[in-house]
Design a protein around this motif. Structure first.
Motif, PDB file in Angstrom:
ATOM      1  N   LYS A   4       0.819  -1.143  -0.271  1.00  0.00           N
ATOM      2  CA  LYS A   4      -0.085  -0.043  -0.098  1.00  0.00           C
ATOM      3  C   LYS A   4       0.903   1.097  -0.004  1.00  0.00           C
ATOM      4  CE  LYS A   4      -3.170  -2.462   3.142  1.00  0.00           C
ATOM      5  NZ  LYS A   4      -2.241  -3.321   3.286  1.00  0.00           N
ATOM      6  N   PHE A   5       0.503   2.201  -0.701  1.00  0.00           N
ATOM      7  CA  PHE A   5       1.337   3.332  -1.035  1.00  0.00           C
ATOM      8  C   PHE A   5       0.244   4.611  -0.598  1.00  0.00           C
ATOM      9  CE2 PHE A   5       2.827   7.209  -3.058  1.00  0.00           C
ATOM     10  CZ  PHE A   5       4.176   7.229  -2.367  1.00  0.00           C
ATOM     11  N   ILE A   6       0.494   5.257   0.639  1.00  0.00           N
ATOM     12  CA  ILE A   6      -0.274   6.277   0.856  1.00  0.00           C
ATOM     13  C   ILE A   6       0.169   7.742   0.692  1.00  0.00           C
ATOM     14  CG2 ILE A   6      -1.634   7.269   2.814  1.00  0.00           C
ATOM     15  CD1 ILE A   6      -1.641   4.630   4.137  1.00  0.00           C
ATOM     16  N   ARG A   7      -0.662   8.636  -0.141  1.00  0.00           N
ATOM     17  CA  ARG A   7      -0.233   9.978  -0.231  1.00  0.00           C
ATOM     18  C   ARG A   7      -1.008  10.803   0.620  1.00  0.00           C
ATOM     19  NH1 ARG A   7      -1.045   8.186  -5.220  1.00  0.00           N
ATOM     20  NH2 ARG A   7       1.114   7.409  -6.361  1.00  0.00           N
ATOM     21  N   ILE A   8      -0.480  11.773   1.340  1.00  0.00           N
ATOM     22  CA  ILE A   8      -1.298  12.623   2.374  1.00  0.00           C
ATOM     23  C   ILE A   8      -1.100  14.036   1.612  1.00  0.00           C
ATOM     24  CG2 ILE A   8      -1.638  13.574   4.543  1.00  0.00           C
ATOM     25  CD1 ILE A   8      -0.309  11.049   5.660  1.00  0.00           C
ATOM     26  N   PHE A   9      -2.125  14.803   1.151  1.00  0.00           N
ATOM     27  CA  PHE A   9      -1.979  16.069   0.549  1.00  0.00           C
ATOM     28  C   PHE A   9      -2.661  17.072   1.668  1.00  0.00           C
ATOM     29  CE2 PHE A   9      -2.637  13.490  -3.018  1.00  0.00           C
ATOM     30  CZ  PHE A   9      -1.924  13.918  -3.961  1.00  0.00           C
ATOM     31  N   GLY A  33       7.870  11.136   5.012  1.00  0.00           N
ATOM     32  CA  GLY A  33       7.920  12.451   5.206  1.00  0.00           C
ATOM     33  C   GLY A  33       7.600  13.302   3.915  1.00  0.00           C
ATOM     34  N   GLU A  34       8.180  14.161   3.717  1.00  0.00           N
ATOM     35  CA  GLU A  34       8.280  14.963   2.345  1.00  0.00           C
ATOM     36  C   GLU A  34       9.397  14.591   1.558  1.00  0.00           C
ATOM     37  OE1 GLU A  34       7.177  19.075   2.858  1.00  0.00           O
ATOM     38  OE2 GLU A  34       6.075  18.832   4.672  1.00  0.00           O
ATOM     39  N   VAL A  35       9.344  13.468   1.093  1.00  0.00           N
ATOM     40  CA  VAL A  35      10.394  12.908   0.184  1.00  0.00           C
ATOM     41  C   VAL A  35      10.738  13.377  -1.039  1.00  0.00           C
ATOM     42  CG1 VAL A  35       9.058  11.080  -0.745  1.00  0.00           C
ATOM     43  CG2 VAL A  35      11.644  10.730  -0.027  1.00  0.00           C
ATOM     44  N   HIS A  36       9.672  14.328  -1.386  1.00  0.00           N
ATOM     45  CA  HIS A  36      10.090  14.823  -2.754  1.00  0.00           C
ATOM     46  C   HIS A  36      11.319  16.060  -2.828  1.00  0.00           C
ATOM     47  CE1 HIS A  36       8.094  18.415  -0.581  1.00  0.00           C
ATOM     48  NE2 HIS A  36       8.787  19.145  -1.402  1.00  0.00           N
ATOM     49  N   ALA A  37      11.581  16.293  -1.418  1.00  0.00           N
ATOM     50  CA  ALA A  37      12.763  17.193  -1.253  1.00  0.00           C
ATOM     51  C   ALA A  37      13.983  16.562  -1.528  1.00  0.00           C
ATOM     52  CB  ALA A  37      12.618  17.944   0.177  1.00  0.00           C
ATOM     53  N   LEU A  38      14.097  15.411  -1.360  1.00  0.00           N
ATOM     54  CA  LEU A  38      15.408  14.683  -1.835  1.00  0.00           C
ATOM     55  C   LEU A  38      15.602  14.701  -3.242  1.00  0.00           C
ATOM     56  CD1 LEU A  38      17.411  12.494  -0.742  1.00  0.00           C
ATOM     57  CD2 LEU A  38      15.849  10.946  -1.343  1.00  0.00           C
ATOM     58  N   PHE A  39      14.680  14.756  -4.194  1.00  0.00           N
ATOM     59  CA  PHE A  39      15.018  14.975  -5.552  1.00  0.00           C
ATOM     60  C   PHE A  39      14.760  15.983  -6.025  1.00  0.00           C
ATOM     61  CE2 PHE A  39      13.300  10.468  -4.254  1.00  0.00           C
ATOM     62  CZ  PHE A  39      14.578   9.826  -4.687  1.00  0.00           C
ATOM     63  N   ARG A  40      13.739  16.972  -5.467  1.00  0.00           N
ATOM     64  CA  ARG A  40      13.543  18.319  -5.915  1.00  0.00           C
ATOM     65  C   ARG A  40      13.506  19.314  -5.034  1.00  0.00           C
ATOM     66  NH1 ARG A  40       8.248  16.225  -9.682  1.00  0.00           N
ATOM     67  NH2 ARG A  40       9.219  14.496 -10.755  1.00  0.00           N
ATOM     68  N   LEU A  80      13.076  -1.469   2.951  1.00  0.00           N
ATOM     69  CA  LEU A  80      12.759  -1.272   4.226  1.00  0.00           C
ATOM     70  C   LEU A  80      11.837  -2.372   4.788  1.00  0.00           C
ATOM     71  CD1 LEU A  80      11.550   2.474   3.518  1.00  0.00           C
ATOM     72  CD2 LEU A  80      13.577   1.607   5.045  1.00  0.00           C
ATOM     73  N   ASN A  81      11.690  -3.401   3.891  1.00  0.00           N
ATOM     74  CA  ASN A  81      10.813  -4.733   4.030  1.00  0.00           C
ATOM     75  C   ASN A  81       9.486  -4.102   4.894  1.00  0.00           C
ATOM     76  OD1 ASN A  81      10.480  -7.514   4.151  1.00  0.00           O
ATOM     77  ND2 ASN A  81      11.269  -7.667   6.496  1.00  0.00           N
ATOM     78  N   VAL A  82       8.785  -3.396   4.083  1.00  0.00           N
ATOM     79  CA  VAL A  82       7.470  -2.905   4.676  1.00  0.00           C
ATOM     80  C   VAL A  82       6.251  -3.213   3.688  1.00  0.00           C
ATOM     81  CG1 VAL A  82       8.312  -1.241   6.411  1.00  0.00           C
ATOM     82  CG2 VAL A  82       7.792  -0.444   4.271  1.00  0.00           C
ATOM     83  N   ASN A  83       5.098  -3.294   4.094  1.00  0.00           N
ATOM     84  CA  ASN A  83       4.149  -3.245   3.220  1.00  0.00           C
ATOM     85  C   ASN A  83       3.370  -2.016   2.944  1.00  0.00           C
ATOM     86  OD1 ASN A  83       4.335  -5.936   2.869  1.00  0.00           O
ATOM     87  ND2 ASN A  83       3.298  -6.712   4.566  1.00  0.00           N
ATOM     88  N   CYS A  84       3.618  -0.914   3.753  1.00  0.00           N
ATOM     89  CA  CYS A  84       2.925   0.191   3.587  1.00  0.00           C
ATOM     90  C   CYS A  84       4.034   1.355   3.711  1.00  0.00           C
ATOM     91  CB  CYS A  84       2.018   0.410   4.714  1.00  0.00           C
ATOM     92  SG  CYS A  84       0.955   1.970   4.413  1.00  0.00           S
ATOM     93  N   LEU A  85       4.020   2.342   2.597  1.00  0.00           N
ATOM     94  CA  LEU A  85       4.585   3.652   2.606  1.00  0.00           C
ATOM     95  C   LEU A  85       3.830   4.786   2.715  1.00  0.00           C
ATOM     96  CD1 LEU A  85       7.518   3.011  -0.080  1.00  0.00           C
ATOM     97  CD2 LEU A  85       7.713   2.736   2.356  1.00  0.00           C
ATOM     98  N   ILE A  86       4.302   5.839   3.507  1.00  0.00           N
ATOM     99  CA  ILE A  86       3.558   7.101   3.448  1.00  0.00           C
ATOM    100  C   ILE A  86       4.179   8.118   3.085  1.00  0.00           C
ATOM    101  CG2 ILE A  86       2.004   8.437   5.021  1.00  0.00           C
ATOM    102  CD1 ILE A  86       2.651   5.053   6.299  1.00  0.00           C
ATOM    103  N   ASP A  87       3.776   9.037   2.069  1.00  0.00           N
ATOM    104  CA  ASP A  87       4.624  10.268   1.529  1.00  0.00           C
ATOM    105  C   ASP A  87       3.476  11.513   1.889  1.00  0.00           C
ATOM    106  OD1 ASP A  87       5.869  12.104   0.105  1.00  0.00           O
ATOM    107  OD2 ASP A  87       6.130  10.635  -1.554  1.00  0.00           O
ATOM    108  N   SER A  88       4.149  12.253   2.485  1.00  0.00           N
ATOM    109  CA  SER A  88       3.313  13.626   2.792  1.00  0.00           C
ATOM    110  C   SER A  88       3.993  14.840   2.226  1.00  0.00           C
ATOM    111  CB  SER A  88       2.968  13.710   4.295  1.00  0.00           C
ATOM    112  OG  SER A  88       4.691  13.876   4.995  1.00  0.00           O
ATOM    113  N   SER A  89       4.540  14.460   1.008  1.00  0.00           N
ATOM    114  CA  SER A  89       4.929  15.643   0.140  1.00  0.00           C
ATOM    115  C   SER A  89       3.860  16.416  -0.322  1.00  0.00           C
ATOM    116  CB  SER A  89       5.953  15.097  -1.072  1.00  0.00           C
ATOM    117  OG  SER A  89       6.688  14.189  -0.626  1.00  0.00           O
TER     118      SER A  89
END
Length: 122
Positions: A4-9, A33-40, A80-89
């Motif tokens: 599962k991939f969760i985006r939080i706007f 977290g706000e992982v967009h900052a790693l790339f942009r 990370l060996n997880v089934n759920c990632l959360i991105d709040s970018s």
């Protein structure tokens, strides 16, 4: 088991980070977290990665920063060996791009936290 991939706007100060951390607290989840900052990056503080665990010497991000942006989320599930990632970018272009890049077998969920303007005044 499906990943599962969760985006939080949401706007700043609306509770997106809090929801991200709450969901990421599950042992089978990870808050990016706000992982967009790693790339942009576009602000000074974007050039320093802080892990949500609070440990300045955390080793988790050292294994993730070398992933390219197109495969970042896909690779994180395995690394990370997880089934759920959360991105709040909060970058809408980042969110649109990574929705196209995710593997089709990953369930995607989008959450929007809406806060009326008057709430910011209070």
């Amino acid at each position: 088991m499906n990943n599962k991939f969760i985006r939080i706007f949401g706007a700043g100060r609306s509770g997106t980070t809090l929801l991200d951390l709450i969901l990421g607290n599950d042992p089978d989840s990870f808050s990016l977290g706000e992982v967009h900052a790693l790339f942009r990056p576009y602000r000074k503080h974007h050039f320093k990665i802080d892990c949500n665990c609070g440990d300045e010497s955390c080793e988790i991000w050292k294994g993730l920063i070398d992933f390219d942006e197109r495969n970042f989320h896909n690779n994180c599930f395995e690394a990370l060996n997880v089934n759920c990632l959360i991105d709040s970018s909060k970058d809408i272009v980042w969110m649109i791009d990574n929705s196209k890049w995710l593997d089709s077998n990953i369930n995607q969920y989008n959450f929007l936290i809406y806060k009326p303007i008057i709430s910011y005044i209070y």
